[in-house]
Design a protein around this motif. Sequence first.
Motif, PDB file in Angstrom:
ATOM      1  N   THR A  21      34.804  32.018  33.014  1.00  0.00           N
ATOM      2  CA  THR A  21      34.297  33.284  33.547  1.00  0.00           C
ATOM      3  C   THR A  21      35.414  34.309  33.655  1.00  0.00           C
ATOM      4  O   THR A  21      36.511  33.993  34.124  1.00  0.00           O
ATOM      5  CB  THR A  21      33.653  33.032  34.926  1.00  0.00           C
ATOM      6  OG1 THR A  21      32.576  32.109  34.761  1.00  0.00           O
ATOM      7  CG2 THR A  21      33.119  34.320  35.538  1.00  0.00           C
ATOM      8  N   ASN A  22      35.121  35.538  33.206  1.00  0.00           N
ATOM      9  CA  ASN A  22      36.011  36.668  33.447  1.00  0.00           C
ATOM     10  C   ASN A  22      35.224  37.753  34.171  1.00  0.00           C
ATOM     11  O   ASN A  22      34.013  37.597  34.382  1.00  0.00           O
ATOM     12  CB  ASN A  22      36.631  37.180  32.137  1.00  0.00           C
ATOM     13  CG  ASN A  22      37.994  37.829  32.402  1.00  0.00           C
ATOM     14  OD1 ASN A  22      38.160  38.597  33.348  1.00  0.00           O
ATOM     15  ND2 ASN A  22      38.969  37.508  31.569  1.00  0.00           N
ATOM     16  N   PHE A  23      35.906  38.782  34.574  1.00  0.00           N
ATOM     17  CA  PHE A  23      35.302  39.826  35.397  1.00  0.00           C
ATOM     18  C   PHE A  23      35.415  41.167  34.693  1.00  0.00           C
ATOM     19  O   PHE A  23      36.432  41.454  34.066  1.00  0.00           O
ATOM     20  CB  PHE A  23      36.024  39.897  36.750  1.00  0.00           C
ATOM     21  CG  PHE A  23      35.414  40.896  37.689  1.00  0.00           C
ATOM     22  CD1 PHE A  23      34.371  40.539  38.531  1.00  0.00           C
ATOM     23  CD2 PHE A  23      35.854  42.217  37.707  1.00  0.00           C
ATOM     24  CE1 PHE A  23      33.781  41.468  39.376  1.00  0.00           C
ATOM     25  CE2 PHE A  23      35.269  43.157  38.552  1.00  0.00           C
ATOM     26  CZ  PHE A  23      34.236  42.773  39.392  1.00  0.00           C
ATOM     27  N   ALA A  24      34.382  41.997  34.804  1.00  0.00           N
ATOM     28  CA  ALA A  24      34.457  43.381  34.298  1.00  0.00           C
ATOM     29  C   ALA A  24      33.621  44.267  35.214  1.00  0.00           C
ATOM     30  O   ALA A  24      32.487  43.927  35.544  1.00  0.00           O
ATOM     31  CB  ALA A  24      33.952  43.454  32.870  1.00  0.00           C
ATOM     32  N   LEU A  59      44.417  30.142  33.062  1.00  0.00           N
ATOM     33  CA  LEU A  59      45.630  30.665  33.706  1.00  0.00           C
ATOM     34  C   LEU A  59      45.732  32.181  33.554  1.00  0.00           C
ATOM     35  O   LEU A  59      46.807  32.699  33.235  1.00  0.00           O
ATOM     36  CB  LEU A  59      46.887  29.999  33.125  1.00  0.00           C
ATOM     37  CG  LEU A  59      47.318  28.701  33.792  1.00  0.00           C
ATOM     38  CD1 LEU A  59      48.660  28.231  33.223  1.00  0.00           C
ATOM     39  CD2 LEU A  59      47.446  28.860  35.320  1.00  0.00           C
ATOM     40  N   ASN A  60      44.620  32.872  33.759  1.00  0.00           N
ATOM     41  CA  ASN A  60      44.616  34.332  33.734  1.00  0.00           C
ATOM     42  C   ASN A  60      44.555  34.811  35.189  1.00  0.00           C
ATOM     43  O   ASN A  60      43.485  34.850  35.799  1.00  0.00           O
ATOM     44  CB  ASN A  60      43.412  34.829  32.909  1.00  0.00           C
ATOM     45  CG  ASN A  60      43.405  36.333  32.780  1.00  0.00           C
ATOM     46  OD1 ASN A  60      43.937  37.040  33.644  1.00  0.00           O
ATOM     47  ND2 ASN A  60      42.800  36.827  31.704  1.00  0.00           N
ATOM     48  N   VAL A  61      45.738  35.120  35.715  1.00  0.00           N
ATOM     49  CA  VAL A  61      45.828  35.484  37.144  1.00  0.00           C
ATOM     50  C   VAL A  61      44.973  36.717  37.435  1.00  0.00           C
ATOM     51  O   VAL A  61      44.282  36.786  38.454  1.00  0.00           O
ATOM     52  CB  VAL A  61      47.297  35.750  37.548  1.00  0.00           C
ATOM     53  CG1 VAL A  61      47.405  36.032  39.036  1.00  0.00           C
ATOM     54  CG2 VAL A  61      48.176  34.570  37.176  1.00  0.00           C
ATOM     55  N   THR A  62      45.009  37.695  36.512  1.00  0.00           N
ATOM     56  CA  THR A  62      44.238  38.926  36.729  1.00  0.00           C
ATOM     57  C   THR A  62      42.754  38.600  36.894  1.00  0.00           C
ATOM     58  O   THR A  62      42.101  39.105  37.811  1.00  0.00           O
ATOM     59  CB  THR A  62      44.427  39.877  35.532  1.00  0.00           C
ATOM     60  OG1 THR A  62      45.830  39.974  35.271  1.00  0.00           O
ATOM     61  CG2 THR A  62      43.854  41.243  35.808  1.00  0.00           C
ATOM     62  N   ALA A  63      42.222  37.755  36.003  1.00  0.00           N
ATOM     63  CA  ALA A  63      40.799  37.409  36.072  1.00  0.00           C
ATOM     64  C   ALA A  63      40.476  36.705  37.386  1.00  0.00           C
ATOM     65  O   ALA A  63      39.502  37.050  38.067  1.00  0.00           O
ATOM     66  CB  ALA A  63      40.420  36.525  34.881  1.00  0.00           C
ATOM     67  N   ALA A  64      41.291  35.728  37.758  1.00  0.00           N
ATOM     68  CA  ALA A  64      41.003  34.965  38.984  1.00  0.00           C
ATOM     69  C   ALA A  64      41.078  35.873  40.216  1.00  0.00           C
ATOM     70  O   ALA A  64      40.242  35.755  41.128  1.00  0.00           O
ATOM     71  CB  ALA A  64      41.977  33.795  39.114  1.00  0.00           C
ATOM     72  N   VAL A  65      42.058  36.778  40.232  1.00  0.00           N
ATOM     73  CA  VAL A  65      42.193  37.671  41.395  1.00  0.00           C
ATOM     74  C   VAL A  65      41.034  38.669  41.443  1.00  0.00           C
ATOM     75  O   VAL A  65      40.467  38.923  42.515  1.00  0.00           O
ATOM     76  CB  VAL A  65      43.573  38.382  41.372  1.00  0.00           C
ATOM     77  CG1 VAL A  65      43.618  39.534  42.368  1.00  0.00           C
ATOM     78  CG2 VAL A  65      44.695  37.384  41.661  1.00  0.00           C
ATOM     79  N   LEU A  66      40.634  39.208  40.291  1.00  0.00           N
ATOM     80  CA  LEU A  66      39.493  40.136  40.267  1.00  0.00           C
ATOM     81  C   LEU A  66      38.227  39.433  40.768  1.00  0.00           C
ATOM     82  O   LEU A  66      37.450  40.000  41.545  1.00  0.00           O
ATOM     83  CB  LEU A  66      39.256  40.669  38.848  1.00  0.00           C
ATOM     84  CG  LEU A  66      40.223  41.754  38.359  1.00  0.00           C
ATOM     85  CD1 LEU A  66      39.978  42.048  36.872  1.00  0.00           C
ATOM     86  CD2 LEU A  66      40.076  43.029  39.187  1.00  0.00           C
ATOM     87  N   GLU A  67      38.015  38.204  40.332  1.00  0.00           N
ATOM     88  CA  GLU A  67      36.822  37.468  40.782  1.00  0.00           C
ATOM     89  C   GLU A  67      36.890  37.181  42.281  1.00  0.00           C
ATOM     90  O   GLU A  67      35.911  37.380  43.008  1.00  0.00           O
ATOM     91  CB  GLU A  67      36.668  36.154  39.989  1.00  0.00           C
ATOM     92  CG  GLU A  67      36.268  36.400  38.548  1.00  0.00           C
ATOM     93  CD  GLU A  67      36.268  35.149  37.690  1.00  0.00           C
ATOM     94  OE1 GLU A  67      35.821  34.087  38.158  1.00  0.00           O
ATOM     95  OE2 GLU A  67      36.717  35.235  36.528  1.00  0.00           O
TER      96      GLU A  67
END
Length: 520
Positions: A86-89, A142-150
């Motif tokens: 899962t990623n965030f947008a 290991l995508n810190v940006t994605a995990a933090v956005l979620e």
Amino acid sequence: MIPLLWFSYLPWTAFALTVTIPSSPEKAVPVISRSLISLSIEQDRWPEWVGTSSKNSFFLNTLDNINKLTGAPPNIRIGANSEDKTNFAYDIEYAEDIFPAPTAIVPYPEALNITVGNGFYQIAQHLPRGTHVTWGVPLGPLNVTAAVLEAKAIMNAFDSPGCKAAGVTLDYLEIGNEADLYANNGFRKSYTSSQYVQEWTALATNISEAVGLSKTGTKFLVGSFAGSSSKTTGFSPQAIYSENVLASDPGSLIAAFSEHHYSGSFCAGNGGLLSDLMTKATIRSNLTIYQTDVIATRGEGLDYILGETNSYACHGAPGVSNTAGAAIWALDYALFAPQIGISKVFFHVGIGFKYSLIQPVALNRSILDGSPLSTPLPPHVQPPYYAAIIAAELRGSKDKVQISEIAINDTQVAGYAAFEGGELVRAVFINSKAFLQGNTNRSSVHLDLVFTGKGPETMTIKRLAIGHADDASGLTWGGQTYETESGKVQGKLSLQSKRVKEGVDISETEVVLLNFAGVH
Ligand SMILES: *[C@@H]1O[C@H](CO)[C@@H](O)[C@H](O)[C@H]1NC(C)=O
Ligand SMILES: *[C@@H]1O[C@H](CO)[C@@H](O)[C@H](O)[C@H]1NC(C)=O
Ligand SMILES: *[C@@H]1O[C@H](CO)[C@@H](O)[C@H](O)[C@H]1NC(C)=O
Ligand SMILES: *[C@@H]1O[C@H](CO)[C@@H](O)[C@H](O)[C@H]1NC(C)=O
Ligand SMILES: *[C@@H]1O[C@H](CO)[C@@H](O)[C@H](O)[C@H]1NC(C)=O
Ligand SMILES: *[C@@H]1O[C@H](CO)[C@@H](O)[C@H](O)[C@H]1NC(C)=O
Ligand SMILES: *[C@@H]1O[C@H](CO)[C@@H](O)[C@H](O)[C@H]1NC(C)=O
């Protein structure tokens, strides 16, 4: 000829068993959570479970049924395999999924790629008042940006007026699903528990700082491993505690260890036998392997849950996971778990999964082999849902209800006794011998009930009526059905009243609930 005919009409009662029921709880009988049976939801299709612009009333009715019996709805974990994809947008309202093609073995595959927006988390406000939620964010990529956005979107949703007014709260953030498999599923070339602890700690630091986690009521849960070595080598709670996962700043916010468990797998298209799944001894041996993990975890002051579990991995085995026999399995499994210190059992569910307790939306393809259905199958509950209802009824709604296993020296009959304020109120018995389609001569065991102290004199008996263990529908509980258009119970309640000294018969593949309360 006549004696033979006469003989064939005899009831097939194989034997009698004397069962000693404790009149009051012996030492160390576990207090049972109202949410003992909880749900883990595959997150790719979460919006369909709960509804987007309007609520999915069928699903919510199935949760409310349990709420009415125990005074609390099941806890809900959202995440699992798709959590790591899962990623965030910001520009997506709920979720956009990319699915692979269905196959006969996996008729309802999980999305390969999920992109979610704020609304995906906000719709948690549709859940019943009092629901406690766990939500997962990705560790695999290991995508810190994605995990933090979620994580930010999750915390904002639960902090919103909508979730606050709904009384829906976030207990836990989970970071990564089944990291012990990352070396096998493409996320890493190789992987150890110390790498996991290092990566978890780094990501949890970013997340907890970004959302100010220590100032909220939300904690981390850790682990979510597919298996356990139960040793300080390999993946286990013992390993990550010895590698100091609890020592860091975010580590001090860990409040639970989550273990995942399946009794076997259908990943390669070979399931086990229903009669094996239901076996009393293998239900126990599937759970007691975690006894030392539970002790190690409780020793650290953390809760221990089965955060994702069901019968056969990869969505279940056809003709096994979706049948009445799986209800027998699920009930004994869920009631045995707290006997070794597991506080909650999150049954994993997904749309079209064979082992789902609930199918919350209409289905176009067979869950068994993916073949197209000429008319869509409307939302419905599957047989294991009855296990959640029966466990809820045994637990009841009082505070601090205790449930202990009744020692029964028999390979097919299991039993549990429920106590309110130290007083015996109910007991359930489960006959796990599989009576399959095509079998003849369904045997029945007569239970003679004796008590360690003063026993009740009268009881009511409620039965889970099952045609055959491999039936996929048509169960009734006390004469009533939950296999209805709305998910609410229908039909006339049917109970038997009896003197306790008469005992009770229980046939192969049957459950009986004895209610001693209020009938003295
Ligand atoms: C079932 O019962 C009938 C009649 O008593 C008997 O002839 C038959 O052998 C039994 N079958 C099995 C499988 O036990
Ligand atoms: C996932 O889907 C999004 C939106 O279509 C796309 O931008 C992204 O590249 C995809 N990611 C992967 C790993 O395929
Ligand atoms: C994560 O934390 C590290 C170390 O503090 C920092 O360098 C990095 O910018 C953070 N990343 C994000 C996306 O917040
Ligand atoms: C990580 O996630 C961010 C935020 O969605 C995205 O912009 C970026 O492309 C992702 N990085 C990779 C390597 O996929
Ligand atoms: C778990 O149950 C399955 C099905 O009965 C059995 O095949 C398996 O051996 C059991 N596993 C353990 C660890 O007892
Ligand atoms: C059933 O088919 C319709 C139309 O193709 C689709 O919109 C819907 O999502 C399908 N349902 C499921 C559960 O796949
Ligand atoms: C349990 O049952 C078996 C077989 O009926 C018997 O041999 C054994 O002595 C029993 N054990 C106890 C503790 O009652």
